[in-house]
Design an enzyme around this catalytic site. Structure first.
Site, short mmCIF file in Angstrom:
data_model
loop_
_atom_site.label_atom_id
_atom_site.label_comp_id
_atom_site.label_asym_id
_atom_site.label_seq_id
_atom_site.Cartn_x
_atom_site.Cartn_y
_atom_site.Cartn_z
N GLU A 36 -6.03 -5.10 10.35
CA GLU A 36 -5.05 -4.03 10.59
C GLU A 36 -5.44 -3.26 11.86
O GLU A 36 -6.26 -2.32 11.79
CB GLU A 36 -5.04 -3.05 9.42
CG GLU A 36 -4.62 -3.63 8.10
CD GLU A 36 -3.97 -2.59 7.20
OE1 GLU A 36 -2.83 -2.79 6.81
OE2 GLU A 36 -4.61 -1.56 6.92
N ASN A 48 0.87 -1.18 0.00
CA ASN A 48 0.00 0.00 0.00
C ASN A 48 0.90 1.23 0.00
O ASN A 48 1.48 1.58 1.02
CB ASN A 48 -0.89 -0.02 1.26
CG ASN A 48 -1.72 1.25 1.39
OD1 ASN A 48 -1.82 2.04 0.44
ND2 ASN A 48 -2.32 1.46 2.55
N TRP A 49 0.99 1.86 -1.17
CA TRP A 49 1.90 3.02 -1.30
C TRP A 49 1.29 4.31 -0.75
O TRP A 49 1.94 5.34 -0.74
CB TRP A 49 2.29 3.21 -2.76
CG TRP A 49 3.48 2.40 -3.16
CD1 TRP A 49 4.12 1.48 -2.39
CD2 TRP A 49 4.17 2.45 -4.41
NE1 TRP A 49 5.17 0.95 -3.09
CE2 TRP A 49 5.23 1.52 -4.33
CE3 TRP A 49 4.00 3.18 -5.59
CZ2 TRP A 49 6.11 1.31 -5.38
CZ3 TRP A 49 4.88 2.96 -6.64
CH2 TRP A 49 5.93 2.04 -6.53
N LYS A 50 0.02 4.24 -0.36
CA LYS A 50 -0.67 5.46 0.14
C LYS A 50 -0.45 6.61 -0.85
O LYS A 50 -0.38 6.36 -2.04
CB LYS A 50 -0.18 5.80 1.54
CG LYS A 50 -0.18 4.59 2.48
CD LYS A 50 0.12 4.94 3.89
CE LYS A 50 0.28 3.67 4.69
NZ LYS A 50 -0.26 3.76 6.02
N GLU A 87 -7.28 4.72 7.52
CA GLU A 87 -7.02 6.15 7.24
C GLU A 87 -8.24 6.79 6.57
O GLU A 87 -8.49 7.98 6.74
CB GLU A 87 -5.76 6.29 6.37
CG GLU A 87 -4.50 6.08 7.20
CD GLU A 87 -3.27 5.64 6.40
OE1 GLU A 87 -3.30 5.69 5.16
OE2 GLU A 87 -2.29 5.23 7.06
N GLY A 134 2.53 -1.11 4.38
CA GLY A 134 2.54 0.31 4.01
C GLY A 134 3.96 0.81 3.84
O GLY A 134 4.61 0.58 2.82
N GLY A 135 4.46 1.47 4.89
CA GLY A 135 5.77 2.13 4.84
C GLY A 135 6.87 1.30 4.20
O GLY A 135 7.56 1.77 3.28
N GLY A 144 1.75 2.22 11.02
CA GLY A 144 2.73 3.30 10.99
C GLY A 144 3.38 3.62 12.33
O GLY A 144 4.07 4.63 12.45
N HIS A 194 -9.87 1.02 4.53
CA HIS A 194 -8.63 1.32 5.25
C HIS A 194 -8.90 2.31 6.38
O HIS A 194 -9.68 3.24 6.22
CB HIS A 194 -7.58 1.88 4.28
CG HIS A 194 -6.21 1.89 4.87
ND1 HIS A 194 -5.80 2.84 5.78
CD2 HIS A 194 -5.17 1.04 4.72
CE1 HIS A 194 -4.55 2.57 6.15
NE2 HIS A 194 -4.14 1.49 5.52
N SER A 207 2.72 -2.07 10.48
CA SER A 207 4.15 -2.01 10.84
C SER A 207 4.93 -3.29 10.54
O SER A 207 5.87 -3.62 11.26
CB SER A 207 4.30 -1.65 12.33
OG SER A 207 3.86 -0.33 12.55
C1 PEP Z 1 -1.20 0.27 5.93
O1 PEP Z 1 -1.29 1.47 5.77
O2 PEP Z 1 -2.04 -0.50 5.45
C2 PEP Z 1 -0.08 -0.24 6.71
C3 PEP Z 1 -0.08 -1.49 7.06
O3 PEP Z 1 0.92 0.66 6.98
P1 PEP Z 1 2.30 0.37 7.74
O4 PEP Z 1 2.87 -0.92 7.21
O5 PEP Z 1 3.16 1.53 7.40
O6 PEP Z 1 1.99 0.25 9.20
#
Ligand code: PEP
Length: 246
Positions: free
Chosen positions: A168, A11-13, A101, A228-229, A174, A99, A207
């Site tokens: 999640e 997930n590149w956001k 966010e 994500g990150g 994050g 999601h 994370s």
């Molecule tokens: C996400 O945004 O779906 C996610 C899992 O982010 P991160 O890995 O950065 O916690």
């Protein structure tokens, strides 16, 4: 050693531009060379990159997804929005919906349900995100929250064959924090058990990195990761995949 099919969804956001696509050469090489592991890699970039990315990945095993859509399956006067069919048309095969966010900026279970239905009609595979906040966790409401998000998000959807769940925990996204193995096992089992005989694939997200993935992959009812990150660096992403299959 994991011997089952594992999903790695990036997930590149709201990160990335056309130049970023060059960084994918190493993951393409890695995926082409990787014959022995059962591996499904899906990149979900911002909408601006879906078309160029799907062109670049055409002769590879990597697939492309989107990160959200408008709930209306038809064209319409919705400035700034795109619907599921439009995303499919430019190369998306998957879509992340629900999601946290987006939930935090006002997306309700009801709206997510409409989006899931329109994405199913468009032929996309859905990565449906659910998870509790820290307050809900502290108040021992995790199962209650998960049940509500599942019931409302999937309301009156009979055929769930194109739905993948992503657990999640909001407090994990994050932050560098991941759930204790025992808690994670309980939550994923709880989710799985709600679907009876035909449970969907369930991913874990929050994370995930190359240091903690060894601990996470030991929970063998998890079918992969939403990342994500760490997915913004091909090196980190490849490290996570390698450590999953080690
Ligand atoms: C996400 O945004 O779906 C996610 C899992 O982010 P991160 O890995 O950065 O916690």
């Amino acid at each position: 050693m994991t011997n089952k099919y594992m999903y790695f969804v990036a997930n590149w956001k709201m990160f990335g531009d056309l130049r970023t696509l060059n960084s994918l050469d190493s993951i393409i090489k890695f995926s082409n060379a990787n014959k022995k592991n059962k591996l499904k890699i899906v990149y979900c970039p911002p909408n601006t990159l879906i078309r160029p990315l799907s062109k670049r990945l055409k002769k590879t095993k990597l697939e492309v997804g989107a990160q959200n859509c408008h709930e209306n399956e038809n064209y319409g006067a919705f400035t700034g929005s795109v619907n599921a069919g439009m995303l499919k048309n430019v190369g998306a095969k998957y879509i992340i919906l629900g999601h946290s966010e987006n939930r935090q900026s006002g997306e309700t279970d009801k709206l997510i349900n409409l989006k899931i239905k329109s994405a199913i009609k468009s032929g996309l595979k859905i990565i449906f995100c659910i998870g509790e906040t820290l307050v809900e966790k502290k108040n021992k409401k995790t199962n209650q929250v998960l049940a509500k998000q599942i019931n409302n998000g999937l309301k009156s959807i009979k055929n769930k064959s194109n739905i993948i769940l992503a657990y999640e925990p909001v407090w994990s996204i994050g932050t560098g924090l991941i759930p204790k193995s025992n808690d994670l096992l309980k939550s994923v089992s709880f989710i799985k058990n709600r679907f009876g005989k035909k449970p969907p694939k369930i991913l874990y997200g929050g994370s995930v990195n190359s240091n903690n993935v060894a601990q996470l992959k030991d929970i063998d009812i998890i079918d992969g990761f939403l990342i994500g990150g760490a997915s913004q660096s091909s090196k980190k992403f490849i490290d996570i995949i390698k450590k999953t299959f080690n």
